[in-house]
Design a protein around this motif. Sequence first.
Motif: not given
Length: 183
Positions: A97-119
């Motif tokens: 997904x791309x969400x284009x706001x006047x001041x920024x672009x937000x991109x979301x990528x979702x998968x069907x896996x188990x997930x993870x923690x960035x840290x």
Amino acid sequence: MTRIERPVYPLLRFVEGNRQRTQTEPMKNSQPRRVDVTLQTKVESIDLGEELARRVAVVAGFEEDDQHRISMSVRESLINAFQHGNQRDAAKHIALSFLLYPNRLVVEVSDGGRGFRLEDVPSPLADESLLRSSGRGLFLIRSFMDECQVESGRNGGARLTIVKYLPAAASETRETEAKESER
């Protein structure tokens, strides 16, 4: 074949057909313009997602260097979703997904896996990781984008959200954050 959901077509026309708007002209509406794409878990989907990201970044008004940073970040996100999240399982899909706001672009990528923690992801700069041939995707994403976060997806898996501010908006955001931290 990569499947593009129907709601994306009007916005793809915007991406392709709105070249008359100058790159520096801000969007008037504060509501985001949105593109949602469902990609199959195939290598070809990575290239498609990267190209969509580049085109959205052009329309948003980003300079060429930032267009490259955004498209490379989306590419790395899709590679991670393909390989680590969905584990190359063709029965699973990747949501982009791309969400284009006047001041920024937000991109979301979702998968069907188990997930993870960035840290929990090891740093590619750690001694034990320096000679590895992979493991730098999230490092690049975090370096190229202004914000990066990972959450559990609604139906499991991981949802990576990355943000790139337009140059004028980025400096305003940094000034606001600096003022708030002084308080």
